[in-house]
Write a protein that holds these residues in place. Structure first.
Motif, mmCIF file in Angstrom:
data_model
loop_
_atom_site.group_PDB
_atom_site.id
_atom_site.type_symbol
_atom_site.label_atom_id
_atom_site.label_comp_id
_atom_site.label_asym_id
_atom_site.label_seq_id
_atom_site.Cartn_x
_atom_site.Cartn_y
_atom_site.Cartn_z
ATOM 1 N N CYS A 1 0.801 -1.224 0.000
ATOM 2 C CA CYS A 1 0.000 0.000 0.000
ATOM 3 C C CYS A 1 0.834 1.273 0.000
ATOM 4 O O CYS A 1 0.380 2.288 -0.486
ATOM 5 C CB CYS A 1 -0.939 0.009 1.190
ATOM 6 S SG CYS A 1 -2.187 -1.279 1.075
ATOM 7 N N TRP A 2 1.998 1.243 0.563
ATOM 8 C CA TRP A 2 2.806 2.453 0.618
ATOM 9 C C TRP A 2 4.114 2.250 -0.114
ATOM 10 O O TRP A 2 5.193 2.349 0.444
ATOM 11 C CB TRP A 2 3.047 2.878 2.064
ATOM 12 C CG TRP A 2 1.792 3.229 2.764
ATOM 13 C CD1 TRP A 2 1.215 2.577 3.805
ATOM 14 C CD2 TRP A 2 0.908 4.304 2.458
ATOM 15 N NE1 TRP A 2 0.043 3.172 4.161
ATOM 16 C CE2 TRP A 2 -0.172 4.239 3.349
ATOM 17 C CE3 TRP A 2 0.924 5.308 1.499
ATOM 18 C CZ2 TRP A 2 -1.216 5.143 3.323
ATOM 19 C CZ3 TRP A 2 -0.128 6.209 1.478
ATOM 20 C CH2 TRP A 2 -1.180 6.125 2.383
ATOM 21 N N MET A 3 4.025 1.963 -1.388
ATOM 22 C CA MET A 3 5.212 1.789 -2.222
ATOM 23 C C MET A 3 5.697 3.135 -2.734
ATOM 24 O O MET A 3 4.913 4.061 -2.874
ATOM 25 C CB MET A 3 4.882 0.950 -3.462
ATOM 26 C CG MET A 3 4.551 -0.457 -3.237
ATOM 27 S SD MET A 3 4.259 -1.159 -4.881
ATOM 28 C CE MET A 3 4.507 -2.845 -4.534
ATOM 29 N N SER A 4 6.971 3.176 -3.067
ATOM 30 C CA SER A 4 7.468 4.335 -3.797
ATOM 31 C C SER A 4 7.156 4.104 -5.277
ATOM 32 O O SER A 4 6.816 2.989 -5.690
ATOM 33 C CB SER A 4 8.978 4.477 -3.590
ATOM 34 O OG SER A 4 9.660 3.405 -4.223
ATOM 35 N N ARG A 5 7.267 5.133 -6.053
ATOM 36 C CA ARG A 5 7.000 5.007 -7.490
ATOM 37 C C ARG A 5 7.938 3.977 -8.117
ATOM 38 O O ARG A 5 7.526 3.152 -8.927
ATOM 39 C CB ARG A 5 7.157 6.360 -8.180
ATOM 40 C CG ARG A 5 6.885 6.317 -9.648
ATOM 41 C CD ARG A 5 7.021 7.673 -10.293
ATOM 42 N NE ARG A 5 6.626 7.588 -11.678
ATOM 43 C CZ ARG A 5 6.413 8.625 -12.440
ATOM 44 N NH1 ARG A 5 6.533 9.840 -11.950
ATOM 45 N NH2 ARG A 5 6.075 8.472 -13.695
ATOM 46 N N GLN A 6 9.204 4.027 -7.742
ATOM 47 C CA GLN A 6 10.194 3.103 -8.293
ATOM 48 C C GLN A 6 9.855 1.652 -7.932
ATOM 49 O O GLN A 6 9.936 0.765 -8.786
ATOM 50 C CB GLN A 6 11.589 3.452 -7.784
ATOM 51 C CG GLN A 6 12.668 2.566 -8.355
ATOM 52 C CD GLN A 6 14.046 2.961 -7.855
ATOM 53 O OE1 GLN A 6 14.198 3.931 -7.128
ATOM 54 N NE2 GLN A 6 15.048 2.202 -8.252
ATOM 55 N N ASP A 7 9.449 1.393 -6.693
ATOM 56 C CA ASP A 7 9.078 0.035 -6.282
ATOM 57 C C ASP A 7 7.869 -0.462 -7.067
ATOM 58 O O ASP A 7 7.814 -1.618 -7.486
ATOM 59 C CB ASP A 7 8.770 -0.024 -4.783
ATOM 60 C CG ASP A 7 10.005 0.177 -3.925
ATOM 61 O OD1 ASP A 7 11.133 -0.001 -4.445
ATOM 62 O OD2 ASP A 7 9.843 0.514 -2.740
ATOM 63 N N ALA A 8 6.875 0.415 -7.261
ATOM 64 C CA ALA A 8 5.682 0.039 -8.019
ATOM 65 C C ALA A 8 6.035 -0.266 -9.474
ATOM 66 O O ALA A 8 5.509 -1.212 -10.070
ATOM 67 C CB ALA A 8 4.634 1.143 -7.940
ATOM 68 N N GLU A 9 6.947 0.507 -10.063
ATOM 69 C CA GLU A 9 7.367 0.261 -11.447
ATOM 70 C C GLU A 9 8.128 -1.050 -11.567
ATOM 71 O O GLU A 9 7.940 -1.802 -12.522
ATOM 72 C CB GLU A 9 8.222 1.426 -11.959
ATOM 73 C CG GLU A 9 7.412 2.681 -12.215
ATOM 74 C CD GLU A 9 8.271 3.902 -12.527
ATOM 75 O OE1 GLU A 9 9.521 3.844 -12.340
ATOM 76 O OE2 GLU A 9 7.698 4.917 -12.958
ATOM 77 N N GLU A 10 9.008 -1.339 -10.596
ATOM 78 C CA GLU A 10 9.757 -2.599 -10.618
ATOM 79 C C GLU A 10 8.826 -3.801 -10.472
ATOM 80 O O GLU A 10 8.975 -4.804 -11.173
ATOM 81 C CB GLU A 10 10.811 -2.605 -9.512
ATOM 82 C CG GLU A 10 11.972 -1.667 -9.768
ATOM 83 C CD GLU A 10 12.913 -1.537 -8.586
ATOM 84 O OE1 GLU A 10 12.730 -2.266 -7.571
ATOM 85 O OE2 GLU A 10 13.825 -0.701 -8.661
ATOM 86 N N LEU A 11 7.848 -3.708 -9.573
ATOM 87 C CA LEU A 11 6.887 -4.792 -9.397
ATOM 88 C C LEU A 11 6.053 -4.972 -10.667
ATOM 89 O O LEU A 11 5.793 -6.099 -11.095
ATOM 90 C CB LEU A 11 5.974 -4.525 -8.199
ATOM 91 C CG LEU A 11 4.939 -5.609 -7.908
ATOM 92 C CD1 LEU A 11 5.611 -6.948 -7.589
ATOM 93 C CD2 LEU A 11 4.031 -5.179 -6.764
ATOM 94 N N ALA A 12 5.660 -3.880 -11.293
ATOM 95 C CA ALA A 12 4.875 -3.954 -12.531
ATOM 96 C C ALA A 12 5.669 -4.653 -13.631
ATOM 97 O O ALA A 12 5.132 -5.505 -14.353
ATOM 98 C CB ALA A 12 4.466 -2.557 -12.983
#
Length: 152
Positions: free
Chosen positions: A107-118
């Protein structure tokens, strides 16, 4: 609801979003096709709020609008039934509340973490879809792979 120190401002979170496949293979040998999933219509946008460690991201916890009610629901679903993973900022109070209630770590990811997971889930979902069914595709086939490979 507040963001962690150095995180995104309150009322906003970065999550990985995806769309539910329009048609999925189903049944013995994958010879039947079903639209969307039991919980979501094909093409629906869902937010990934959690993954299951140890299962190689094969199952995800998602938030999206339900097929029958149209209200936001939290469900576990197979990665192979999702496509077009991307990082998005989320401002919806309902999605943020459901994310907090689920107690998911995403729920509280950084933008970079969300992009890497995507990026990771995008690669894995293609592999899961191609290895899930040993038999040939039905004719005519409208599964996600066949629809994306066909000329428009």
């Amino acid at each position: 609801m507040t963001a962690p120190a150095g995180g995104t401002p309150a009322g906003q979170a970065w999550l990985t979003a995806a769309n539910v496949v329009r048609w999925r293979r189903y049944g013995e040998g994958g010879q039947e096709l079903r639209p969307g999933t039991k919980s979501h219509r094909g093409g629906s946008k869902v937010y990934v709020i959690g993954t299951y460690a140890g299962v190689a991201h094969e199952q995800l916890t998602t938030i999206g609008r339900g097929r029958h009610t149209g209200t936001y629901i939290t469900t576990d679903m197979s990665t192979r039934n999702l496509h077009t993973f991307r990082a998005v900022p989320v401002h919806s109070p309902t999605v943020l509340r459901l994310c907090e209630e689920a107690g998911a770590g995403g729920c509280w990811m950084s933008r970079q973490d969300a992009e890497e997971l995507a990026a990771l889930l995008g690669r894995l979902s293609v592999g899961y879809r191609t290895t899930s069914w040993a038999g040939p595709h039905p004719t005519p086939c409208r599964c996600h792979e066949c629809l994306t490979l066909s000329p428009a």
